[in-house]
Design a protein around this motif. Structure first.
Motif, PDB file in Angstrom:
ATOM      1  N   GLU A  61       0.813  -1.217   0.000  1.00  0.00           N
ATOM      2  CA  GLU A  61       0.000   0.000   0.000  1.00  0.00           C
ATOM      3  C   GLU A  61       0.844   1.264   0.000  1.00  0.00           C
ATOM      4  O   GLU A  61       0.509   2.252  -0.655  1.00  0.00           O
ATOM      5  CB  GLU A  61      -0.938  -0.013   1.220  1.00  0.00           C
ATOM      6  N   ASP A  62       1.985   1.241   0.716  1.00  0.00           N
ATOM      7  CA  ASP A  62       2.802   2.448   0.803  1.00  0.00           C
ATOM      8  C   ASP A  62       3.543   2.746  -0.506  1.00  0.00           C
ATOM      9  O   ASP A  62       4.112   3.823  -0.681  1.00  0.00           O
ATOM     10  CB  ASP A  62       3.810   2.324   1.950  1.00  0.00           C
ATOM     11  N   GLU A  66       2.740   5.607  -5.843  1.00  0.00           N
ATOM     12  CA  GLU A  66       3.858   5.980  -6.707  1.00  0.00           C
ATOM     13  C   GLU A  66       3.917   5.104  -7.947  1.00  0.00           C
ATOM     14  O   GLU A  66       4.235   5.583  -9.041  1.00  0.00           O
ATOM     15  CB  GLU A  66       5.182   5.888  -5.934  1.00  0.00           C
ATOM     16  N   TYR A  67       3.617   3.809  -7.788  1.00  0.00           N
ATOM     17  CA  TYR A  67       3.615   2.919  -8.950  1.00  0.00           C
ATOM     18  C   TYR A  67       2.509   3.302  -9.922  1.00  0.00           C
ATOM     19  O   TYR A  67       2.689   3.250 -11.142  1.00  0.00           O
ATOM     20  CB  TYR A  67       3.474   1.461  -8.517  1.00  0.00           C
ATOM     21  N   LEU A  71       3.142   4.430 -13.727  1.00  0.00           N
ATOM     22  CA  LEU A  71       2.488   3.766 -14.848  1.00  0.00           C
ATOM     23  C   LEU A  71       1.781   4.780 -15.734  1.00  0.00           C
ATOM     24  O   LEU A  71       1.899   4.734 -16.966  1.00  0.00           O
ATOM     25  CB  LEU A  71       1.495   2.720 -14.351  1.00  0.00           C
ATOM     26  N   LEU A  72       1.053   5.699 -15.139  1.00  0.00           N
ATOM     27  CA  LEU A  72       0.345   6.699 -15.934  1.00  0.00           C
ATOM     28  C   LEU A  72       1.336   7.550 -16.724  1.00  0.00           C
ATOM     29  O   LEU A  72       1.098   7.864 -17.897  1.00  0.00           O
ATOM     30  CB  LEU A  72      -0.524   7.585 -15.042  1.00  0.00           C
ATOM     31  N   ASP A  73       2.447   7.903 -16.122  1.00  0.00           N
ATOM     32  CA  ASP A  73       3.457   8.688 -16.821  1.00  0.00           C
ATOM     33  C   ASP A  73       3.989   7.923 -18.028  1.00  0.00           C
ATOM     34  O   ASP A  73       4.189   8.504 -19.109  1.00  0.00           O
ATOM     35  CB  ASP A  73       4.598   9.046 -15.872  1.00  0.00           C
ATOM     36  N   ALA A 295      -2.189  12.683 -10.359  1.00  0.00           N
ATOM     37  CA  ALA A 295      -1.461  13.848 -10.852  1.00  0.00           C
ATOM     38  C   ALA A 295      -0.075  13.923 -10.218  1.00  0.00           C
ATOM     39  O   ALA A 295       0.101  13.515  -9.070  1.00  0.00           O
ATOM     40  CB  ALA A 295      -2.249  15.122 -10.536  1.00  0.00           C
ATOM     41  N   PRO A 296       0.930  14.413 -10.956  1.00  0.00           N
ATOM     42  CA  PRO A 296       2.289  14.484 -10.394  1.00  0.00           C
ATOM     43  C   PRO A 296       2.378  15.502  -9.267  1.00  0.00           C
ATOM     44  O   PRO A 296       1.556  16.379  -9.133  1.00  0.00           O
ATOM     45  CB  PRO A 296       3.133  14.914 -11.610  1.00  0.00           C
TER      46      PRO A 296
END
Length: 296
Positions: A61-62, A66-67, A71-73, A295-296
């Motif tokens: 979960e932590d 970020e993953y 992935l979206l990036d 969103a970043p």
């Protein structure tokens, strides 16, 4: 003729879209939009599930947020590369994709069996076709970016090295004696080296700058002339016997390097150049993050 078929396909999609709207089906939700092109949540979730599979089915979960952002990036960059490749005239047609799919399947693969494996993996055939199209775009853009580069020189010295790694210094000394007596380095590496990767290749580490290795190994390799063997060298991994097979010094034009090294450096350089090209594309693209959590 291809243009006509393309227009007909667009008309068909528009008709189907109207029919779906008339049936009050909900619009496909998007997690991001790249120059007007949606990345759907459905597609994003399917691919994220594949990432999670690499973690045994669940990402801690932590780390999950970020993953998901990473992935979206990556998906945004793939969209940008595909859009730019299309703008520059790449063949990303359905015919080209089907040809790539046929190459992936091989002549003896049954389509129904292949599709079943894809579905079992949690993907759709459209996911796979999209991936093939992205790969075609990546190959096209890599070649395009490479063509924009001028003559490139090696930024540092590269060496073609072999080594035998063992746990004990005495064994390394014994192996050195056997090599000096005429025994084959590659055969001894295959038999005794505790480095499974290079051992299976007769001790070969391939072409690399010596800066890629741990300090003790690097210093010993740098001190060798071409064709020379080192005395046993201790590192955190054990005891090494190193042989320098060949070397190309910094500043040498890549076009003058041995073929294997040239291919490796050109691929690495093209990859770096493509990353810079994509960064420029991102700087001028219209990118909307439609899910605040991603969103970043």
């Amino acid at each position: 003729m291809r243009i006509t078929r393309g227009i007909a396909a667009l008309i068909l999609i528009a008709i189907l879209g109207g029919a779906l709207a008339a049936c009050s089906e909900p619009a496909v939700e998007a997690v991001a939009r790249v120059n007007g092109e949606d990345i759907t949540r459905e597609e994003f979730d399917r691919i994220y599930a594949q990432v999670a599979t690499q973690f045994g089915g669940e990402i801690p979960e932590d780390q999950a947020v970020e993953y998901r952002k990473l992935l979206l990036d990556m998906m945004i960059e793939s969209a940008l590369i595909r859009q730019e490749a299309e703008r520059l005239g790449a063949d990303l047609s359905d015919e080209a994709v089907e040809e790539g799919l046929a190459g992936m399947m091989g002549e003896s693969t049954d389509m129904a069996e292949f599709e079943a494996r894809v579905v079992e993996a949690g993907l759709t055939m459209e996911d796979l076709r999209s991936s093939i199209r992205d790969d075609l775009a990546q190959q096209f853009m890599s070649a395009h970016v490479a063509s924009l580069q001028g003559d490139v020189a090696l930024p540092e010295t590269y060496a073609l090295l072999e080594h035998i790694l063992v746990d004990e210094e005495q064994l390394a000394l014994d192996l050195l004696d056997r090599i000096a007596a005429g025994e084959d380095f590659a055969e001894l590496a295959a038999e005794f080296s505790t480095d499974p990767g290079s051992g299976a290749a007769g001790g070969s580490l391939g072409w690399a700058p010596t800066s890629a290795y741990v300090a003790e190994f690097k210093d010993a390799a740098d001190a060798l002339g071409v064709g020379e063997l080192s005395q046993p060298v201790q590192s955190e991994f054990g005891w090494h016997i190193i042989r320098k097979v060949d070397e190309v010094t910094a500043g040498t034009p890549v076009t003058e390097a041995p073929e294997e090294l040239r291919a490796e450096v050109e691929a690495s350089g093209a990859n770096l150049a493509l990353q810079e090209y994509v960064a420029d594309l991102k700087g001028t693209a219209e990118i909307e993050y439609l899910d605040d959590a991603l969103a970043p």
